[in-house]
Design a protein around this motif. Sequence first.
Motif, PDB file in Angstrom:
ATOM      1  N   ALA A  12       0.836  -1.204   0.000  1.00 55.58           N
ATOM      2  CA  ALA A  12       0.000   0.000   0.000  1.00 55.58           C
ATOM      3  C   ALA A  12       0.868   1.249   0.000  1.00 55.58           C
ATOM      4  O   ALA A  12       1.970   1.256   0.553  1.00 55.58           O
ATOM      5  N   PRO A  13       0.371   2.344  -0.588  1.00 55.29           N
ATOM      6  CA  PRO A  13       1.106   3.612  -0.523  1.00 55.29           C
ATOM      7  C   PRO A  13       1.123   4.140   0.907  1.00 55.29           C
ATOM      8  O   PRO A  13       0.233   3.849   1.714  1.00 55.29           O
ATOM      9  N   LEU A  14       2.127   4.938   1.207  1.00 53.05           N
ATOM     10  CA  LEU A  14       2.312   5.463   2.554  1.00 53.05           C
ATOM     11  C   LEU A  14       1.084   6.225   3.050  1.00 53.05           C
ATOM     12  O   LEU A  14       0.713   6.107   4.220  1.00 53.05           O
ATOM     13  N   ASP A  15       0.433   6.968   2.185  1.00 57.43           N
ATOM     14  CA  ASP A  15      -0.763   7.714   2.596  1.00 57.43           C
ATOM     15  C   ASP A  15      -1.843   6.785   3.153  1.00 57.43           C
ATOM     16  O   ASP A  15      -2.550   7.131   4.094  1.00 57.43           O
ATOM     17  N   ASP A  16      -1.964   5.595   2.568  1.00 52.80           N
ATOM     18  CA  ASP A  16      -2.969   4.633   3.025  1.00 52.80           C
ATOM     19  C   ASP A  16      -2.569   3.974   4.349  1.00 52.80           C
ATOM     20  O   ASP A  16      -3.416   3.388   5.021  1.00 52.80           O
ATOM     21  N   LEU A  17      -1.306   4.060   4.691  1.00 59.35           N
ATOM     22  CA  LEU A  17      -0.817   3.429   5.920  1.00 59.35           C
ATOM     23  C   LEU A  17      -0.827   4.370   7.124  1.00 59.35           C
ATOM     24  O   LEU A  17      -0.605   3.933   8.252  1.00 59.35           O
ATOM     25  N   GLU A  18      -1.094   5.650   6.880  1.00 58.43           N
ATOM     26  CA  GLU A  18      -1.013   6.628   7.965  1.00 58.43           C
ATOM     27  C   GLU A  18      -1.924   6.267   9.137  1.00 58.43           C
ATOM     28  O   GLU A  18      -1.492   6.267  10.292  1.00 58.43           O
ATOM     29  N   ALA A  19      -3.176   5.941   8.872  1.00 58.25           N
ATOM     30  CA  ALA A  19      -4.114   5.634   9.964  1.00 58.25           C
ATOM     31  C   ALA A  19      -3.722   4.357  10.713  1.00 58.25           C
ATOM     32  O   ALA A  19      -3.630   4.370  11.944  1.00 58.25           O
ATOM     33  N   PRO A  20      -3.454   3.238  10.008  1.00 58.10           N
ATOM     34  CA  PRO A  20      -3.071   2.047  10.772  1.00 58.10           C
ATOM     35  C   PRO A  20      -1.724   2.208  11.486  1.00 58.10           C
ATOM     36  O   PRO A  20      -1.543   1.690  12.598  1.00 58.10           O
ATOM     37  N   PHE A  21      -0.791   2.932  10.892  1.00 55.98           N
ATOM     38  CA  PHE A  21       0.483   3.156  11.569  1.00 55.98           C
ATOM     39  C   PHE A  21       0.305   4.065  12.789  1.00 55.98           C
ATOM     40  O   PHE A  21       0.984   3.899  13.798  1.00 55.98           O
ATOM     41  N   THR A  22      -0.619   5.019  12.711  1.00 62.51           N
ATOM     42  CA  THR A  22      -0.904   5.870  13.867  1.00 62.51           C
ATOM     43  C   THR A  22      -1.484   5.025  15.003  1.00 62.51           C
ATOM     44  O   THR A  22      -1.078   5.172  16.165  1.00 62.51           O
ATOM     45  N   ASP A  23      -2.394   4.118  14.679  1.00 68.86           N
ATOM     46  CA  ASP A  23      -2.939   3.208  15.692  1.00 68.86           C
ATOM     47  C   ASP A  23      -1.829   2.353  16.299  1.00 68.86           C
ATOM     48  O   ASP A  23      -1.787   2.136  17.518  1.00 68.86           O
ATOM     49  N   TYR A  24      -0.932   1.856  15.450  1.00 69.21           N
ATOM     50  CA  TYR A  24       0.178   1.029  15.928  1.00 69.21           C
ATOM     51  C   TYR A  24       1.086   1.852  16.844  1.00 69.21           C
ATOM     52  O   TYR A  24       1.532   1.359  17.888  1.00 69.21           O
ATOM     53  N   HIS A  26       0.274   4.350  18.733  1.00 70.82           N
ATOM     54  CA  HIS A  26      -0.395   4.503  20.029  1.00 70.82           C
ATOM     55  C   HIS A  26      -0.309   3.207  20.835  1.00 70.82           C
ATOM     56  O   HIS A  26      -0.097   3.249  22.051  1.00 70.82           O
ATOM     57  N   ALA A  27      -0.453   2.063  20.177  1.00 64.57           N
ATOM     58  CA  ALA A  27      -0.344   0.778  20.872  1.00 64.57           C
ATOM     59  C   ALA A  27       1.071   0.563  21.417  1.00 64.57           C
ATOM     60  O   ALA A  27       1.253  -0.009  22.494  1.00 64.57           O
ATOM     61  N   LEU A  28       2.074   1.038  20.690  1.00 68.41           N
ATOM     62  CA  LEU A  28       3.466   0.887  21.140  1.00 68.41           C
ATOM     63  C   LEU A  28       3.757   1.642  22.431  1.00 68.41           C
ATOM     64  O   LEU A  28       4.671   1.266  23.165  1.00 68.41           O
ATOM     65  N   THR A  29       2.997   2.678  22.715  1.00 69.55           N
ATOM     66  CA  THR A  29       3.267   3.457  23.923  1.00 69.55           C
ATOM     67  C   THR A  29       3.100   2.624  25.189  1.00 69.55           C
ATOM     68  O   THR A  29       3.645   2.976  26.224  1.00 69.55           O
ATOM     69  N   GLY A  30       2.380   1.522  25.102  1.00 68.69           N
ATOM     70  CA  GLY A  30       2.208   0.644  26.253  1.00 68.69           C
ATOM     71  C   GLY A  30       3.182  -0.518  26.302  1.00 68.69           C
ATOM     72  O   GLY A  30       3.072  -1.382  27.175  1.00 68.69           O
ATOM     73  N   MET A  31       4.148  -0.566  25.375  1.00 62.22           N
ATOM     74  CA  MET A  31       5.084  -1.689  25.324  1.00 62.22           C
ATOM     75  C   MET A  31       6.147  -1.528  26.413  1.00 62.22           C
ATOM     76  O   MET A  31       6.937  -0.582  26.366  1.00 62.22           O
ATOM     77  N   PRO A  32       6.170  -2.439  27.389  1.00 63.48           N
ATOM     78  CA  PRO A  32       7.164  -2.337  28.463  1.00 63.48           C
ATOM     79  C   PRO A  32       8.598  -2.384  27.920  1.00 63.48           C
ATOM     80  O   PRO A  32       8.927  -3.232  27.082  1.00 63.48           O
ATOM     81  N   GLY A  33       9.410  -1.469  28.377  1.00 64.92           N
ATOM     82  CA  GLY A  33      10.815  -1.448  28.008  1.00 64.92           C
ATOM     83  C   GLY A  33      11.145  -0.707  26.735  1.00 64.92           C
ATOM     84  O   GLY A  33      12.313  -0.532  26.403  1.00 64.92           O
ATOM     85  N   LEU A  34      10.134  -0.246  25.984  1.00 64.19           N
ATOM     86  CA  LEU A  34      10.396   0.524  24.770  1.00 64.19           C
ATOM     87  C   LEU A  34      10.695   1.965  25.154  1.00 64.19           C
ATOM     88  O   LEU A  34       9.902   2.609  25.841  1.00 64.19           O
ATOM     89  N   ILE A  35      11.836   2.455  24.722  1.00 66.72           N
ATOM     90  CA  ILE A  35      12.224   3.837  24.990  1.00 66.72           C
ATOM     91  C   ILE A  35      11.706   4.747  23.874  1.00 66.72           C
ATOM     92  O   ILE A  35      11.134   5.795  24.131  1.00 66.72           O
ATOM     93  N   SER A  36      11.917   4.325  22.623  1.00 72.90           N
ATOM     94  CA  SER A  36      11.472   5.144  21.497  1.00 72.90           C
ATOM     95  C   SER A  36      11.464   4.314  20.223  1.00 72.90           C
ATOM     96  O   SER A  36      12.032   3.222  20.161  1.00 72.90           O
TER      97      SER A  36
END
Length: 104
Positions: A12-24, A26-36
């Motif tokens: 898919a083109p990057l424009d089509d991935l913006e929404a699912p990547f944004t959701d991802y 947000h989900a990453l913010t809860g991953m224990p041990g992830l700094i960035s």
Amino acid sequence: MYGLMITFTAAAPLDDLEAPFTDYAHALTGMPGLISKAWLHDGASVGGFHLFVDQAAAERYLASDLATGLRATDGFDDFEVRGFDVLDGLSAITGVAPTPALAE
């Protein structure tokens, strides 16, 4: 600290991935041990450089539902995962260091 470079191709083109990547993201913010995570893009290749407090946290991420779901997504192919030890002392000089709360 420990780094993971994860790249893959996306049909898919990057424009089509913006929404699912944004959701991802947000989900990453809860991953224990992830700094960035720095998000990467080069043509059809996408991915990111993930910085974790240690290798065990990176391995827990790779085994998580988030990461396994990403690898199972139709249209995402050619995954490459590379792990890196981080030179903590030099990284601290350039402003990259885990907070004490993350390192616990």
